[in-house]
Design an enzyme around this catalytic site. Structure first.
Site, mmCIF file in Angstrom:
data_model
loop_
_atom_site.group_PDB
_atom_site.id
_atom_site.type_symbol
_atom_site.label_atom_id
_atom_site.label_comp_id
_atom_site.label_asym_id
_atom_site.label_seq_id
_atom_site.Cartn_x
_atom_site.Cartn_y
_atom_site.Cartn_z
ATOM 1 N N ASP A 12 -0.762 1.835 -10.343
ATOM 2 C CA ASP A 12 -0.510 1.232 -8.984
ATOM 3 C C ASP A 12 0.760 0.405 -8.668
ATOM 4 O O ASP A 12 1.683 -0.009 -9.854
ATOM 5 C CB ASP A 12 -1.756 0.385 -8.481
ATOM 6 C CG ASP A 12 -2.349 -0.448 -7.757
ATOM 7 O OD1 ASP A 12 -1.547 0.622 -6.829
ATOM 8 O OD2 ASP A 12 -3.506 -0.920 -7.684
ATOM 9 N N GLY A 13 0.944 -0.521 -7.476
ATOM 10 C CA GLY A 13 1.888 -1.435 -7.762
ATOM 11 C C GLY A 13 3.184 -1.162 -6.917
ATOM 12 O O GLY A 13 4.256 -1.715 -6.886
ATOM 13 N N SER A 57 -5.797 9.316 -3.392
ATOM 14 C CA SER A 57 -7.466 9.336 -4.301
ATOM 15 C C SER A 57 -8.247 9.850 -2.406
ATOM 16 O O SER A 57 -6.841 10.067 -1.065
ATOM 17 C CB SER A 57 -7.521 7.960 -4.360
ATOM 18 O OG SER A 57 -7.406 7.235 -2.848
ATOM 19 N N ASN A 60 -7.003 7.384 -0.321
ATOM 20 C CA ASN A 60 -6.062 7.128 -0.147
ATOM 21 C C ASN A 60 -5.419 7.577 1.736
ATOM 22 O O ASN A 60 -4.684 7.259 2.376
ATOM 23 C CB ASN A 60 -4.599 7.849 -0.654
ATOM 24 C CG ASN A 60 -4.512 6.219 -1.788
ATOM 25 O OD1 ASN A 60 -4.663 6.646 -2.922
ATOM 26 N ND2 ASN A 60 -5.014 5.502 -2.214
HETATM 27 C C1 IPE Z 1 -5.946 4.184 -6.844
HETATM 28 O O1 IPE Z 1 -4.651 2.668 -6.291
HETATM 29 C C2 IPE Z 1 -5.606 5.183 -6.119
HETATM 30 C C3 IPE Z 1 -3.980 5.900 -6.678
HETATM 31 C C4 IPE Z 1 -3.020 5.300 -7.809
HETATM 32 C C5 IPE Z 1 -3.910 7.257 -6.228
HETATM 33 P P1 IPE Z 1 -4.847 2.513 -4.500
HETATM 34 O O2 IPE Z 1 -4.140 1.164 -4.370
HETATM 35 O O3 IPE Z 1 -5.490 3.488 -3.859
HETATM 36 O O4 IPE Z 1 -6.718 1.328 -5.602
HETATM 37 P P2 IPE Z 1 -7.029 -0.007 -4.622
HETATM 38 O O5 IPE Z 1 -7.377 0.191 -2.564
HETATM 39 O O6 IPE Z 1 -6.028 -0.927 -4.533
HETATM 40 O O7 IPE Z 1 -7.978 -0.165 -4.977
HETATM 41 C C1 IPE Z 2 0.447 3.524 -6.188
HETATM 42 O O1 IPE Z 2 0.742 2.139 -4.519
HETATM 43 C C2 IPE Z 2 0.241 4.394 -5.130
HETATM 44 C C3 IPE Z 2 -1.029 5.666 -4.646
HETATM 45 C C4 IPE Z 2 -1.954 4.760 -4.702
HETATM 46 C C5 IPE Z 2 -0.068 6.340 -3.575
HETATM 47 P P1 IPE Z 2 0.442 1.587 -4.077
HETATM 48 O O2 IPE Z 2 0.757 2.371 -2.882
HETATM 49 O O3 IPE Z 2 -1.046 1.419 -3.384
HETATM 50 O O4 IPE Z 2 1.095 0.246 -4.161
HETATM 51 P P2 IPE Z 2 0.565 -1.297 -4.199
HETATM 52 O O5 IPE Z 2 -0.904 -1.265 -4.194
HETATM 53 O O6 IPE Z 2 0.434 -0.987 -2.554
HETATM 54 O O7 IPE Z 2 1.570 -2.431 -4.698
HETATM 55 MG MG MG Z 3 -2.401 -0.178 -4.741
#
Ligand code: IPE
Ligand code: IPE
Ligand code: MG
Length: 224
Positions: A12-13, A57, A60
Site C-alpha cells: 500500500d502507498g 482487491s 479496487n
Molecule cells: C489494499 O489497499 C489493496 C491492495 C494493496 C491491492 P487499498 O489501498 O485498496 O486499501 P484501503 O482502501 O486503503 O483499505
Molecule cells: C497500493 O497503493 C496499490 C493498490 C491498491 C493496487 P494505493 O494506490 O492504494 O496507494 P495509496 O493508498 O492511495 O497511497
Molecule cells: Mg491504498
C-alpha cells in the site's frame, strides 16, 4: 528463533508516494512494480517458500477506470517481462482471487505463465488478483457444503490458498493498520507487521528486517 515460510504483503502507498512528488498516481504504481520485482528476487534468495502479494482487491474496481486500466497494464507488462526469470529461477506462479473474470488477454497471459512455471518447486509467488477474502471464504464454504462436509479442514482445503504453507507473517506498508479484506481466514495466527514505508520505497532490506523481527516473536497459538 523461527524462519518464516510464508510471508504476505499488502502493498500500500503507491498513490501517496506519487502525491508527495507531485507525480501522477500511475507513476507510483510503476515504481511499485519495481519494488515488487526486487522483493520477489529477494524472497527467492532468502529461501521463502511462499510470498503472497496483494495486487488488486475486489474493492479496487471502485477506482477510476483510468487507474484500473493502468494497474492491469502494469500487471501484464510485469508478467511478460519477468516470466523468463521465474522459469530460470525455479519460481512457481500462483494466482488467488477471481482472475478468470479479468480481460481475456490477461487471463491468457496468466494461464500461460501458470503452465510454464507449474512444475517449479522453488519459491511460490502468489499474486492476489481481483481477490477478496470474504468472497474466497464464501466460495470455499459453498464448495465444502456441496461436497457434504463443512468443517475448518474442508473449508481450508477449498480456499484459493490450499496447498500453500500456513501464513507466518503479514506485512502492510504505508502506515495503514487494517486488513482490507486480505487473507482473513489465513491470518488467524499469523504475525502482523505494519510499517510506515510507502510501497515503492520498500526494499529487500525492509523484507530482511521484517523476517528478523518475525524470528524474534514468540508464537503461542492459544497455548502457554
Ligand atoms: C489494499 O489497499 C489493496 C491492495 C494493496 C491491492 P487499498 O489501498 O485498496 O486499501 P484501503 O482502501 O486503503 O483499505
Ligand atoms: C497500493 O497503493 C496499490 C493498490 C491498491 C493496487 P494505493 O494506490 O492504494 O496507494 P495509496 O493508498 O492511495 O497511497
Ligand atoms: Mg491504498
Amino acid at each position: 528463533m523461527s524462519k518464516a515460510r510464508h510471508v504476505a504483503i499488502i502493498m500500500d502507498g503507491n498513490g501517496r508516494w506519487a502525491k508527495k512528488r507531485h507525480l501522477p498516481r500511475a507513476v507510483g504504481h510503476q515504481r511499485g512494480v519495481e519494488a515488487v520485482r526486487e522483493v520477489v528476487r529477494a524472497a527467492r534468495r532468502m529461501g521463502l517458500e511462499a510470498l503472497t502479494l496483494y495486487a488488486f482487491s475486489t474493492e479496487n474496481w471502485r477506482r477510476p477506470e483510468e487507474e484500473v486500466s493502468a494497474l492491469m497494464g502494469l500487471l501484464k507488462r510485469y508478467i511478460i517481462a519477468d516470466l523468463e526469470e521465474f522459469i530460470a529461477n525455479n519460481v512457481r506462479l500462483k494466482i488467488i482471487g477471481n482472475y478468470k473474470s479479468l480481460s481475456a488477454d490477461i487471463v491468457d497471459l496468466l494461464e500461460d505463465a501458470l503452465a510454464k512455471t507449474a512444475h517449479n518447486d522453488g519459491t511460490t509467488l502468489v499474486v492476489a488478483l481481483n481477490y477478496g477474502s470474504q468472497d474466497e471464504i464464501a466460495r470455499a464454504a459453498a464448495q465444502a457444503a456441496a461436497k457434504g462436509e463443512v468443517t475448518i479442514e474442508s473449508i481450508g482445503a477449498e480456499l484459493d490458498t490450499a496447498g500453500l504453507p500456513p501464513l507466518d507473517l503479514l506485512i502492510r506498508t504505508s502506515g495503514e493498520v487494517r486488513l482490507s479484506n486480505f487473507l482473513l481466514w489465513q491470518a488467524a495466527y499469523a504475525e502482523m507487521l505494519f510499517v510506515e514505508t510507502l510501497w515503492p520505497d520498500f526494499t529487500p532490506a525492509h523484507l530482511e528486517a521484517a523476517l528478523a523481527e518475525f524470528a524474534g516473536r514468540e508464537r503461542r497459538y492459544g497455548g502457554r
